[in-house]
Design a protein around this motif. Structure first.
Motif, mmCIF file in Angstrom:
data_model
loop_
_atom_site.group_PDB
_atom_site.id
_atom_site.type_symbol
_atom_site.label_atom_id
_atom_site.label_comp_id
_atom_site.label_asym_id
_atom_site.label_seq_id
_atom_site.Cartn_x
_atom_site.Cartn_y
_atom_site.Cartn_z
ATOM 1 N N GLU A 53 -24.275 20.570 24.438
ATOM 2 C CA GLU A 53 -22.978 20.499 25.351
ATOM 3 C C GLU A 53 -22.925 19.038 25.565
ATOM 4 O O GLU A 53 -24.115 18.740 26.320
ATOM 5 N N LEU A 54 -22.033 18.396 25.604
ATOM 6 C CA LEU A 54 -21.801 16.896 26.066
ATOM 7 C C LEU A 54 -21.050 16.749 27.258
ATOM 8 O O LEU A 54 -19.906 17.336 27.135
ATOM 9 N N ASP A 55 -21.641 15.912 28.191
ATOM 10 C CA ASP A 55 -20.671 15.340 29.352
ATOM 11 C C ASP A 55 -20.013 14.205 28.723
ATOM 12 O O ASP A 55 -20.526 13.733 27.610
ATOM 13 N N GLU A 56 -19.151 13.518 29.512
ATOM 14 C CA GLU A 56 -18.526 12.303 29.015
ATOM 15 C C GLU A 56 -19.455 11.308 28.657
ATOM 16 O O GLU A 56 -19.163 10.565 27.718
ATOM 17 N N PRO A 57 -20.287 10.878 29.760
ATOM 18 C CA PRO A 57 -21.251 9.845 29.452
ATOM 19 C C PRO A 57 -21.869 10.142 28.115
ATOM 20 O O PRO A 57 -22.025 9.283 27.297
ATOM 21 N N ALA A 58 -22.557 11.336 27.776
ATOM 22 C CA ALA A 58 -23.189 11.790 26.485
ATOM 23 C C ALA A 58 -22.479 11.642 25.308
ATOM 24 O O ALA A 58 -22.640 11.147 24.342
ATOM 25 N N ALA A 59 -20.995 11.765 25.474
ATOM 26 C CA ALA A 59 -20.161 11.908 24.402
ATOM 27 C C ALA A 59 -19.782 10.348 24.171
ATOM 28 O O ALA A 59 -19.872 10.058 22.744
ATOM 29 N N LEU A 60 -19.820 9.449 24.837
ATOM 30 C CA LEU A 60 -19.619 8.040 24.749
ATOM 31 C C LEU A 60 -20.838 7.532 24.112
ATOM 32 O O LEU A 60 -20.523 6.562 23.248
ATOM 33 N N ALA A 61 -21.808 8.107 24.546
ATOM 34 C CA ALA A 61 -23.340 7.329 23.967
ATOM 35 C C ALA A 61 -23.164 7.871 22.495
ATOM 36 O O ALA A 61 -23.853 7.170 21.617
ATOM 37 N N VAL A 62 -22.902 9.144 22.001
ATOM 38 C CA VAL A 62 -22.771 9.553 20.578
ATOM 39 C C VAL A 62 -21.844 8.428 19.847
ATOM 40 O O VAL A 62 -22.198 8.224 18.759
ATOM 41 N N VAL A 63 -20.708 7.944 20.545
ATOM 42 C CA VAL A 63 -19.851 7.215 19.833
ATOM 43 C C VAL A 63 -20.621 5.857 19.352
ATOM 44 O O VAL A 63 -20.564 5.454 18.206
ATOM 45 N N ASP A 64 -21.244 5.338 20.496
ATOM 46 C CA ASP A 64 -22.016 4.136 20.448
ATOM 47 C C ASP A 64 -23.073 4.286 19.083
ATOM 48 O O ASP A 64 -23.252 3.478 18.275
ATOM 49 N N ALA A 65 -23.937 5.386 19.324
ATOM 50 C CA ALA A 65 -25.026 5.645 18.366
ATOM 51 C C ALA A 65 -24.271 5.829 16.923
ATOM 52 O O ALA A 65 -24.987 5.247 15.736
ATOM 53 N N LEU A 66 -23.176 6.569 16.618
ATOM 54 C CA LEU A 66 -22.629 6.712 15.155
ATOM 55 C C LEU A 66 -21.961 5.338 14.632
ATOM 56 O O LEU A 66 -22.139 4.840 13.468
ATOM 57 N N GLU A 67 -21.645 4.649 15.706
ATOM 58 C CA GLU A 67 -20.961 3.351 15.388
ATOM 59 C C GLU A 67 -22.129 2.227 14.906
ATOM 60 O O GLU A 67 -21.740 1.719 13.851
ATOM 61 N N ALA A 68 -23.186 2.389 15.557
ATOM 62 C CA ALA A 68 -24.279 1.733 15.192
ATOM 63 C C ALA A 68 -24.726 2.161 13.796
ATOM 64 O O ALA A 68 -25.083 1.027 12.822
ATOM 65 N N LEU A 69 -24.829 3.332 13.399
ATOM 66 C CA LEU A 69 -25.227 3.748 12.051
ATOM 67 C C LEU A 69 -24.156 3.235 11.109
ATOM 68 O O LEU A 69 -24.524 2.790 9.983
ATOM 69 N N VAL A 70 -22.864 3.321 11.291
ATOM 70 C CA VAL A 70 -21.893 2.734 10.461
ATOM 71 C C VAL A 70 -21.939 1.273 10.078
ATOM 72 O O VAL A 70 -21.790 0.952 8.884
#
Length: 460
Positions: free
Chosen positions: A356-373
């Motif tokens: 389950e993600l809170d907002e800071p964790a959700a934004l960290a997921v955005v950063d992580a996926l962007e780095a991969l792409v």
């Protein structure tokens, strides 16, 4: 493939130019004449500066320098600075200012909000730099003002450009500026420090007055501005002078890789990894493992590439470049479906699909996926296509509209690279619809509407 980013080089170059602790506590000495401007071990007690100053200062100033040198050999930086401070108003005050600046750059342990540096009482536990922007941290009486250090060095460099004092003052100012750049009081101070550092390094390089640590710094500038080939001679100069930080070895490995010297690159990366392992730096050891994986991948040594990329992920589970490298190794072996499934599984881990993600964790997921792409986009078209397929693989089984939206959005960004503009538009629109059903405030960089506007403006 591997590239040293500007940010990575800046951080590495600025913050690793510090004391190295060896069997003798890091205060071993070599004859300064063995290396131009003194060896790095010799600088640990200011040996090269003291030797040059002897014929340029009066007796009280030289006595203060010798006392400080003796205290540094005992591992007492704060007492050494206090001894220099007592002579700071004498006839040799400019030489004292240079010595205090060198000492501060070599031995400060805490940077307080970019305005003050704190020296340790002793070096028995080694030296670890701390950047402290806590507003509750108080500046103590013995802390050194960064502004005062630089102001005093400016005065010391105001004389004859060729004088011994000006050369030594410029060496000290480049050192202080490099650390000011890594821990600036504000953005403007950081810009000024960078300009000062670059100007002093350029002058010292032109006059062949680079010390080993400054040769390392100048190599970083060359790497960012020009190429690995331009940086390599200065890295070798630093190494010859005894500046043996593992980051230097890693940079030489990356340069050798860039120049196609695969065996040399792998040997250097292995050496750097061993050094990082000794000091417990898992993040940098992971980067070395990743580099070795890319070297093996370039040489089409697929089992080795897989081994090294897996090691990088053991050390740093969210190492996005190693995820891409691992999948690319499977692709190189002709295992396209296995590569897709493997990368899909890595993406699910990166997106914390079972949490389950809170907002800071959700934004960290955005950063992580962007780095991969970003890594995938910088690789071959085949790898970009593989990553797009992994993002879309079994996407309807994903129950979370936020995660589905992200996968559609980043698939669309890869489709632009692949020239499939219709698919990019379609997936961006789908991402926008998915995001309507999520509570997360989507950051601008992942906003499908902005992406569609840019796509339209570019004629795609």
């Amino acid at each position: 493939m591997v590239a040293l980013s500007t940010a990575t080089v800046s951080a590495t170059v600025a913050m690793t130019a510090c004391v190295r602790v060896g069997p003798d506590g890091g205060r071993g000495r070599r004859n300064a004449a063995q290396v131009p401007m003194g060896s790095w071990p010799a600088w640990q007690d200011l040996g090269p500066l003291v030797e040059i100053a002897e014929s340029h200062v009066d007796a009280p100033t030289f006595a203060a320098l010798e006392q400080a040198q003796a205290l540094l050999r005992e591992g007492k930086p704060r007492a050494a600075d206090a001894a220099l401070g007592k002579a700071s108003r004498g006839a040799g005050r400019h030489w004292i200012a240079v010595a205090r600046a060198d000492l501060a750059a070599l031995y400060f342990e805490r940077c307080i909000r970019g305005v003050a540096w704190r020296l340790p009482e002793d070096l028995e536990g080694g030296l670890a730099r701390v950047i402290d922007f806590d507003p509750q941290t108080r500046v103590e009486p013995n802390d050194l003002s960064v502004e005062a250090l630089l102001t005093n060095l400016d005065e010391a460099t105001a004389g004859d450009e060729q004088s011994a004092l000006v050369v030594q003052a410029r060496i000290a100012r480049a050192r202080v500026a490099s650390f000011t750049l890594s821990c600036p009081a504000n953005e403007e101070v950081g810009r000024r420090a960078g300009a000062i550092m670059n100007a002093d390094l350029a002058t010292l390089a032109a006059e062949r007055h680079l010390t080993p640590d400054l040769a390392y710094l100048w190599a970083g500038v060359q790497l960012q501005t020009y190429s690995g080939a331009a940086a390599r001679p200065f890295l070798l100069q630093a190494l010859e002078g005894g500046f043996d930080d593992p980051a230097l070895t890693y940079m030489l490995a990356a340069i050798a890789f860039e120049q196609g010297e695969l065996d040399e690159a792998d040997a250097l990366a292995a050496e750097a990894a061993a050094r990082y392992r000794e000091i417990g730096d898992r993040e940098q050891e992971a980067q070395c493992a990743y580099l070795r994986g890319e070297i093996a991948r370039t040489g089409e040594r697929w089992p080795l590439a897989t081994k090294h990329h897996r090691r990088a992920l053991e050390l740093q589970p969210e190492h996005s470049a190693a995820m891409i490298g691992l999948a690319a190794a499977e692709l190189g072996r002709g295992e396209t479906l296995q590569a897709t499934e493997l990368l899909h599984a890595q993406i699910r881990e990166l997106m914390r699909s079972d949490e389950e993600l809170d907002e800071p964790a959700a934004l960290a997921v955005v950063d992580a996926l962007e780095a991969l792409v970003i890594v995938a986009n910088a690789d071959t078209l085949e790898v970009a296509q593989l990553t797009r397929e992994a993002l879309l693989f079994d996407i309807e089984a994903e129950p979370d509209p936020f995660r589905r939206g992200l996968r559609y959005f980043y698939a669309a960004t890869l489709e632009v690279r692949l020239g499939d503009y219709d698919a990019a538009r379609g997936h961006a629109i789908t991402a926008s619809v998915e995001f309507e059903d999520t509570w997360v405030n989507i950051p601008p960089k992942a906003n499908p509407r902005d992406f569609l506007d840019r796509l339209a403006a570019g004629g795609g």
